[in-house]
Design a protein around this motif. Structure first.
Motif, mmCIF file in Angstrom:
data_model
loop_
_atom_site.group_PDB
_atom_site.id
_atom_site.type_symbol
_atom_site.label_atom_id
_atom_site.label_comp_id
_atom_site.label_asym_id
_atom_site.label_seq_id
_atom_site.Cartn_x
_atom_site.Cartn_y
_atom_site.Cartn_z
ATOM 1 N N THR A 91 -1.985 -0.589 11.706
ATOM 2 C CA THR A 91 -0.555 -0.859 11.490
ATOM 3 C C THR A 91 0.097 0.107 10.502
ATOM 4 O O THR A 91 1.323 0.113 10.373
ATOM 5 C CB THR A 91 -0.340 -2.308 10.990
ATOM 6 N N LEU A 92 -0.684 0.906 9.807
ATOM 7 C CA LEU A 92 -0.142 1.809 8.794
ATOM 8 C C LEU A 92 0.964 2.722 9.329
ATOM 9 O O LEU A 92 2.001 2.877 8.655
ATOM 10 C CB LEU A 92 -1.257 2.632 8.128
ATOM 11 N N CYS A 115 0.811 -1.223 0.000
ATOM 12 C CA CYS A 115 0.000 0.000 0.000
ATOM 13 C C CYS A 115 0.847 1.277 0.000
ATOM 14 O O CYS A 115 0.326 2.363 -0.246
ATOM 15 C CB CYS A 115 -0.969 0.007 1.177
ATOM 16 N N ARG A 162 -8.516 0.642 3.377
ATOM 17 C CA ARG A 162 -8.455 0.575 4.833
ATOM 18 C C ARG A 162 -7.446 1.554 5.418
ATOM 19 O O ARG A 162 -7.248 1.586 6.637
ATOM 20 C CB ARG A 162 -8.092 -0.841 5.272
ATOM 21 N N CYS A 186 -5.206 2.191 -0.583
ATOM 22 C CA CYS A 186 -5.836 1.133 0.203
ATOM 23 C C CYS A 186 -7.120 1.658 0.838
ATOM 24 O O CYS A 186 -7.126 2.722 1.476
ATOM 25 C CB CYS A 186 -4.878 0.638 1.286
ATOM 26 N N SER A 197 -8.322 3.591 8.543
ATOM 27 C CA SER A 197 -8.599 2.878 9.789
ATOM 28 C C SER A 197 -7.568 1.787 10.100
ATOM 29 O O SER A 197 -7.769 1.007 11.027
ATOM 30 C CB SER A 197 -9.993 2.258 9.737
ATOM 31 N N CYS A 198 -6.486 1.746 9.362
ATOM 32 C CA CYS A 198 -5.488 0.684 9.542
ATOM 33 C C CYS A 198 -4.613 0.977 10.762
ATOM 34 O O CYS A 198 -3.865 1.957 10.778
ATOM 35 C CB CYS A 198 -4.614 0.561 8.301
#
Length: 141
Positions: free
Chosen positions: A108-109, A92, A102, A100, A105-106
């Motif tokens: 781990t990003l 991503c 997500r 992406c 709301s990710c």
């Protein structure tokens, strides 16, 4: 993220060219012999480096390749990005804008973004001059 043999060999190729006289073109067969890398594989790598303007080619009996800039002007990150593409740890982050669905709301990003930043900051802080110097120190030991 894993650097392929193409990226690793590109660095070895560039170090080898850097160790030669800047006024002389070096034949790939000579690099192949010194680095123990097949000429065919070096041809694939040198084509990419040539297209990116990192090396200059010359045809004929005295032909070969040489660097186009001073060693300190070559960032290792630039060489790796030519052969490896983006140095993103996750898919991503490969594009300029994260597409992406997500991303917002990710959880781990932020980890991947920071890792990506640190990878790029590091490889862009090391120059070909640094590697040549380290290689000389290594050979002396």
């Amino acid at each position: 993220m894993r650097i392929s043999t193409k990226g690793r060999y590109a660095l070895r190729l560039m170090i080898d060219l850097a160790e030669q006289s800047q006024d002389v073109f070096t034949a790939l067969k000579d690099v192949s012999r010194r680095q123990d890398i097949s000429v065919k594989y070096l041809e694939q790598i040198i084509t990419q480096l040539n297209r990116a303007g990192l090396v200059k080619s010359s045809r004929g009996p005295q032909g070969g390749y040489r660097l186009t800039k001073e060693l300190r002007q070559y960032r290792i990150g630039d060489i790796l990005r030519v052969t490896e593409g983006k140095l993103a740890p996750v898919a991503c982050l490969e594009d300029e804008e994260n597409a992406c669905g997500r991303a917002a709301s990710c959880p781990t990003l932020p980890i991947w973004e920071e890792l990506h930043k640190r990878i790029n900051d590091y490889v862009d802080s090391v120059t070909l001059a640094d590697l040549v110097s380290q290689t000389a120190d290594f050979v002396e030991k």
